[in-house]
Design a protein around this motif. Structure first.
Motif, PDB file in Angstrom:
ATOM      1  N   GLN A 395       0.809  -1.213   0.000  1.00  0.00           N
ATOM      2  CA  GLN A 395       0.000   0.000   0.000  1.00  0.00           C
ATOM      3  C   GLN A 395       0.848   1.271   0.000  1.00  0.00           C
ATOM      4  OE1 GLN A 395       0.400  -2.202   2.543  1.00  0.00           O
ATOM      5  NE2 GLN A 395      -0.460  -1.425   4.458  1.00  0.00           N
ATOM      6  N   HIS A 416      -4.979  -0.278   1.892  1.00  0.00           N
ATOM      7  CA  HIS A 416      -4.927   0.061   0.471  1.00  0.00           C
ATOM      8  C   HIS A 416      -4.931   1.571   0.304  1.00  0.00           C
ATOM      9  CE1 HIS A 416      -9.271   0.529   1.049  1.00  0.00           C
ATOM     10  NE2 HIS A 416      -9.401   1.011  -0.177  1.00  0.00           N
ATOM     11  N   ASN A 432      -5.864  -6.266  -1.731  1.00  0.00           N
ATOM     12  CA  ASN A 432      -6.937  -6.442  -2.714  1.00  0.00           C
ATOM     13  C   ASN A 432      -7.956  -7.475  -2.250  1.00  0.00           C
ATOM     14  OD1 ASN A 432      -8.110  -5.644  -5.134  1.00  0.00           O
ATOM     15  ND2 ASN A 432      -7.274  -7.391  -6.242  1.00  0.00           N
ATOM     16  N   SER A 437      -8.933  -3.100  -4.272  1.00  0.00           N
ATOM     17  CA  SER A 437      -8.016  -2.327  -5.113  1.00  0.00           C
ATOM     18  C   SER A 437      -8.305  -2.507  -6.599  1.00  0.00           C
ATOM     19  CB  SER A 437      -6.560  -2.723  -4.817  1.00  0.00           C
ATOM     20  OG  SER A 437      -6.187  -2.338  -3.510  1.00  0.00           O
TER      21      SER A 437
END
Length: 628
Positions: A395, A416, A432, A437
């Motif tokens: 991230q 994220h 994710n 994401s």
């Protein structure tokens, strides 16, 4: 024997004399208290350094004598005043010390030893001489003295000087009794204070190449000296107006009036006496006059310059982008501005160095911040993102796909990150899980105008006023409710498991997790206009048009009630994450409440006396942008 040069006339604008006896740069002394210019006001007390907003110096335009090369010694100083001469520059710091640079042919940048141990409160740069006013109300002058412009007259002995100004070959001083003393070159009567000032109280002075100006307590201007272009004759258009500041250029003059407008008069071949149309409707806060150009700052901190641009002295440099100017000064062919220095403060949980500012931000202008669970983001004026802190999910690895793009907004979730670029598209990276994401295809072809993230979901607002959400949808926090149909959303916010939308009618819609009532908008907001929203783990916040904060939801461990310390204050921004919240008020201070397990609500003492402009709340840390 010194050689006398022919006077500079409008027909000899390209002439570069070895000595500028006549064609002086004429920025007057600057006693700055937030907004400055080529103006001297006696309202500031003698005895203390300028107390207004200071910052960093920027210079542009002619640099033949390196007058535009701001010395490194000023990098960590707070500059409160600037002045520019023919080819030299001066800066005054909050410590009451002067830095001088540029041409030194006549020792105009050699600070005299008589200033050692003294506190300087104002500075002025003439063509090739300099002046300083010290806290004891005395003037020190140095540099060229052919016309005795650097020989302070004995008539000032025993008097308290409150303001100074320097012209082509003459100098001015304003004393505490509201009287003007002038000395130096007097070939055009520029040093002969007119009898019409007798009985009046002068509040500000300005010196041009061969003319002088005085502003009196009744808000009117008196001019004297060289007047072939009527630069010493204030125009009839000023009749009935209250002048608040004055500036004298080479062959022109400027006045700022109480309505925030600028009037110019005198020589106008380069339109230096004609304020540009871009200033229409703006509130001007400071003015400055160079030989053939003029400058102004407006209430929003924007610098406008007009007139001769032969050395790009009226072309805004890229270094001004995103900067708030508090003062300007004009040299013969160069320009200067004091700009605030946005810096980041971060405090609270630092397990992953999320509160340690990365060295890569040094020298950059930060325009926005975002705080995630254990990481932090910063957006700088060049449109790039810096990320640091926890990187377990990458991230904090800003993706290469952002290279060459201009980022306009940022947001951070638990693990994220999001970036909005100038083309209206969203880039997401990091964790994710549940596709948080993966920017949804439904946004393809749409222009995104705002983004938000928290927990494990993300929101985007498009130009048609609609909301798109994606990521974890366990609590339906990504399902925008039908009640938003037909409404125009203007702002979005994400909480731990819920979402918020502010619509153009000033009302809030909330949806998603509601274990603490965080998605039920309280009746106390009925009839009120909401201006800002924020979401925490189990709480929601709103700011209404009266500057008050309303909070709802629950936190079994920590109080969510708005602290009494906000009573009577006007809140302009809010932020929340997990179990703490922040509020920014109009006085530029932060109030924090909620969980303080990691010190995230202990606003650092280093922010005392600073003006905070933005706030962000992370999982266990907090951030602020403040101006030095």
């Amino acid at each position: 024997m010194k050689t006398r040069m022919k006077p500079l006339t409008p027909s000899t604008t390209s002439w570069r004399p070895r000595r500028m006896l006549w064609a002086a740069m004429v920025t007057t002394a600057l006693v700055l208290s937030g907004a400055g210019g080529a103006v001297v006001a006696s309202a500031d007390p003698v005895g203390v350094p300028p107390s207004g907003a200071g910052g960093e110096v920027l210079a542009w335009g002619e640099n033949s004598a390196r007058q535009g090369n701001v010395p490194d010694s000023l990098k960590d100083k707070t500059v409160t005043a600037v002045a520019g001469g023919f080819s030299h520059s001066l800066a005054l710091t909050s410590e009451g010390k002067i830095t001088a640079w540029g041409s030194n042919e006549y020792h105009q940048t050699d600070l005299p030893t008589s200033l050692n141990g003294k506190t300087v409160t104002a500075i002025a740069a003439g063509s090739i001489h300099s002046l300083a006013l010290t806290s004891d109300g005395k003037v020190t002058a140095w540099g060229d003295n052919e016309y005795h412009q650097s020989s302070v007259p004995t008539s000032l002995n025993g008097k308290t000087i409150t303001a100074i100004a320097a012209g082509g070959g003459h100098s001015l001083a304003l004393t505490s009794d509201g009287k003007v003393t002038a000395w130096g070159r007097d070939n055009r009567d520029q040093s002969s204070v007119p009898a019409t000032l007798a009985g009046k109280t002068v509040t500000a002075i300005a010196a041009g190449a061969q003319h002088s100006l005085a502003l009196t307590s009744d808000g009117t201007v008196t001019g004297w000296g060289y007047d072939v272009y009527k630069q010493s004759s204030p125009p009839a258009t000023l009749a009935g107006k209250t002048v608040t500041a004055i500036a004298a250029g080479g062959l022109h003059s400027l006045a700022l009036t109480s309505d925030g407008t600028v009037t110019g008069w005198g020589y106008d071949v380069y339109k230096q006496s004609s304020p540009p149309a871009t200033l229409a409707g703006e509130t001007v806060t400071a003015i400055a006059a160079g030989y053939y150009h003029s400058m102004a700052t407006t209430a929003d901190g924007t610098v406008t310059a007009w007139g001769n641009n032969g050395n790009r002295q009226t072309t805004r440099p890229a270094s001004l982008t995103g900067r708030h100017a508090t003062a300007v000064a004009a040299g013969f062919y160069h320009s200067m501005a004091i700009v605030t220095v946005p810096r980041i403060a971060a405090w609270g949980w630092n397990s992953n160095h999320q509160t340690d500012m990365p060295a890569s931000l040094t020298g950059k202008v930060v325009t926005a911040i975002a705080a995630g669970g254990l990481h932090s983001l910063a957006l700088t004026s060049d449109g790039t993102v810096t990320a640091w802190g926890d990187n377990d999910y990458k991230q904090s690895d800003v993706p290469d796909s952002l290279d060459g793009k201009t980022v306009t907004a940022i947001a951070a979730g638990s693990g994220h990150s999001l970036a909005l670029t100038s083309d209206g598209t969203v880039t997401a990276w990091g964790n994710n899980w549940r596709h948080i994401s993966d920017v949804p295809e439904s946004l393809d072809g749409k222009t995104v105008t705002a983004i938000a993230a928290d927990g494990n979901h993300s929101l985007a607002l498009t130009s048609d006023g609609k909301v798109t959400a994606w990521g974890d949808n366990q609590y339906r926090q990504c399902d925008a409710p039908d009640s938003l149909d037909g409404k125009t959303v203007t702002a979005i916010a994400a909480g731990g498991g819920h979402s918020l939308a502010l619509t153009s009618d000033g009302t809030i819609t909330a949806w998603g997790h509601n274990n603490g009532g965080q998605s039920v908008v309280p009746a106390s907001l009925d009839g009120k206009t909401v201006t800002a929203i924020a979401g925490g783990r189990w709480r929601s916040l709103a700011v209404t048009s009266d500057g008050k904060v309303t909070t709802w939801g629950s936190d079994q461990l920590h109080p969510i009630d708005v602290p009494a310390s906000l009573d009577g204050k006007i809140v302009t921004a809010i932020a929340a994450h997990n179990e703490h919240a922040l509020a920014l008020t109009t006085d530029g201070t932060i109030t924090a409440w909620g969980s303080n397990r990691e010190g995230q609500t202990d606003v650092p003492m280093s922010l005392e006396g600073k003006t905070v402009t933005a706030i962000a709340a992370g999982g266990g840390h907090a951030m602020a942008i403040y101006e030095r």
